[in-house]
Write a protein that holds these residues in place. Structure first.
Motif, mmCIF file in Angstrom:
data_model
loop_
_atom_site.group_PDB
_atom_site.id
_atom_site.type_symbol
_atom_site.label_atom_id
_atom_site.label_comp_id
_atom_site.label_asym_id
_atom_site.label_seq_id
_atom_site.Cartn_x
_atom_site.Cartn_y
_atom_site.Cartn_z
ATOM 1 N N ALA A 105 0.652 -1.069 -0.129
ATOM 2 C CA ALA A 105 -0.112 0.035 -0.219
ATOM 3 C C ALA A 105 0.908 1.375 0.050
ATOM 4 O O ALA A 105 0.579 2.277 -0.823
ATOM 5 N N VAL A 106 1.972 1.249 0.801
ATOM 6 C CA VAL A 106 2.601 2.525 1.073
ATOM 7 C C VAL A 106 3.494 2.732 -0.370
ATOM 8 O O VAL A 106 3.828 3.885 -0.751
ATOM 9 N N THR A 107 4.088 1.725 -0.986
ATOM 10 C CA THR A 107 4.870 1.750 -2.079
ATOM 11 C C THR A 107 3.999 2.118 -3.300
ATOM 12 O O THR A 107 4.425 2.973 -3.940
ATOM 13 N N LEU A 108 3.006 1.687 -2.946
ATOM 14 C CA LEU A 108 1.784 2.089 -4.296
ATOM 15 C C LEU A 108 1.655 3.797 -4.240
ATOM 16 O O LEU A 108 1.401 4.132 -5.154
ATOM 17 N N TRP A 109 1.346 3.980 -2.863
ATOM 18 C CA TRP A 109 1.204 5.443 -2.920
ATOM 19 C C TRP A 109 2.177 6.179 -3.340
ATOM 20 O O TRP A 109 2.239 7.356 -3.850
ATOM 21 N N ALA A 110 3.649 5.856 -2.907
ATOM 22 C CA ALA A 110 4.811 6.619 -3.456
ATOM 23 C C ALA A 110 4.957 6.663 -4.939
ATOM 24 O O ALA A 110 5.095 7.600 -5.382
ATOM 25 N N LEU A 111 4.523 5.751 -5.536
ATOM 26 C CA LEU A 111 4.492 5.664 -6.951
ATOM 27 C C LEU A 111 3.282 6.546 -7.633
ATOM 28 O O LEU A 111 3.335 7.275 -8.549
ATOM 29 N N HIS A 112 2.036 6.634 -7.057
ATOM 30 C CA HIS A 112 1.057 7.307 -7.169
ATOM 31 C C HIS A 112 1.452 8.818 -6.896
ATOM 32 O O HIS A 112 0.822 9.807 -7.830
ATOM 33 N N GLN A 113 2.012 9.248 -5.924
ATOM 34 C CA GLN A 113 2.226 10.526 -5.794
ATOM 35 C C GLN A 113 3.625 11.543 -6.634
ATOM 36 O O GLN A 113 3.743 12.517 -6.513
#
Length: 266
Positions: A105-113
């Motif tokens: 979840a957190v690494t996907l957010w980092a990619l998303h942001q």
């Protein structure tokens, strides 16, 4: 007797994801060097196992999860020190699930942001179903105000136009197909790959996600007894996304708008 449902602690996964992203998101958006560097490290770990990859050791997401566990353990009964072997195995399995859920979840957010400074890409109540529906409708961001201003009929209110649903027949078939593929993922690695593909599309459209809820759902998805529940939440959210008063879990909520797009943890 302990059931599979009793052996899941979704609150730890959600809490760790929200805490980590809440701390990094504001710093990244204001170009604070340590936050920018931390987000870059997390982004490079998308798709990697949280412990098998040495470059992922010591990252912010698992540090937060470990601290939350330690704080909870200090409040447990002293008898916890005498766990049986079977109980220790169950605990290790639960922690493995939490690690994978939070890390993804957190690494996907980092990619998303990535490269987005104006808007937060973690926003509470922007569920996977809601965000995907908006993408399938060909919309961007979190508000329809600018899109509908010129097309609104005379006398129509902002509420009348902003939440007007798009018929299912007019939804993007390719986005819908990607969403279905997420729901039919056979294992966690496949699920991660398909979520990454969707997140890249959401990033292009600047549509956010609630990554705390996603971490919670990813944690539960890893238990067979919970997979149907999680898929049901995703599917229900997709079909109810146009409603101004519902979310993936069916609770009554106010509609997500740009006024809600604030940094988590503020």
């Amino acid at each position: 007797m302990t059931s599979a449902r009793d052996n899941v602690t979704p609150s730890f996964a959600r809490q760790a994801a929200v805490e980590t992203i809440g701390r990094l998101q504001a710093g990244y958006r204001h170009n604070v060097a340590p936050a920018v560097a931390a987000v870059a490290r997390l982004r490079r770990e998308v798709g990697r196992d949280p412990h098998s990859s040495p470059t992922g050791w010591g990252l912010d997401d698992l540090e937060a999860l470990t601290r939350i566990r330690d704080e909870a353990a200090r409040h447990e009964d002293s008898a916890a020190e005498s766990f049986s072997y079977a109980e220790r195995i169950r605990r290790e399995e639960r922690e493995d699930r939490e690690d994978r859920a939070v890390h993804l979840a957190v690494t996907l957010w980092a990619l998303h942001q990535q490269s987005l400074r104006e808007d937060p890409m973690h926003v509470s109540r922007w569920t996977l179903g809601h965000a995907t529906r908006r993408l399938a409708e060909g919309k961007a961001g979190t508000s329809d105000r600018a899109d509908t201003e010129d097309r609104a009929p005379t006398g129509a209110s902002e509420k009348d136009t902003r939440h007007k649903p798009v018929p299912d027949a007019d939804l993007s078939p390719s986005v819908r197909k990607r969403f279905v593929r997420i729901g039919t993922s056979a294992d966690f690695d496949m699920l991660g790959v398909r979520l990454r593909e969707l997140v890249l599309l959401l990033r292009s459209a600047r549509i956010p996600l609630d990554y705390g809820l996603l971490a919670d759902q990813l944690n539960r998805w890893q238990v067979a007894a919970f997979q149907a529940d999680v898929r049901r939440e995703w599917g229900r959210g997709f079909h109810r996304a146009y409603s101004p008063s519902t979310t993936d879990d069916g609770k009554r909520e106010v509609p997500p708008t740009s006024s809600m797009a604030t940094d988590a943890g503020d």
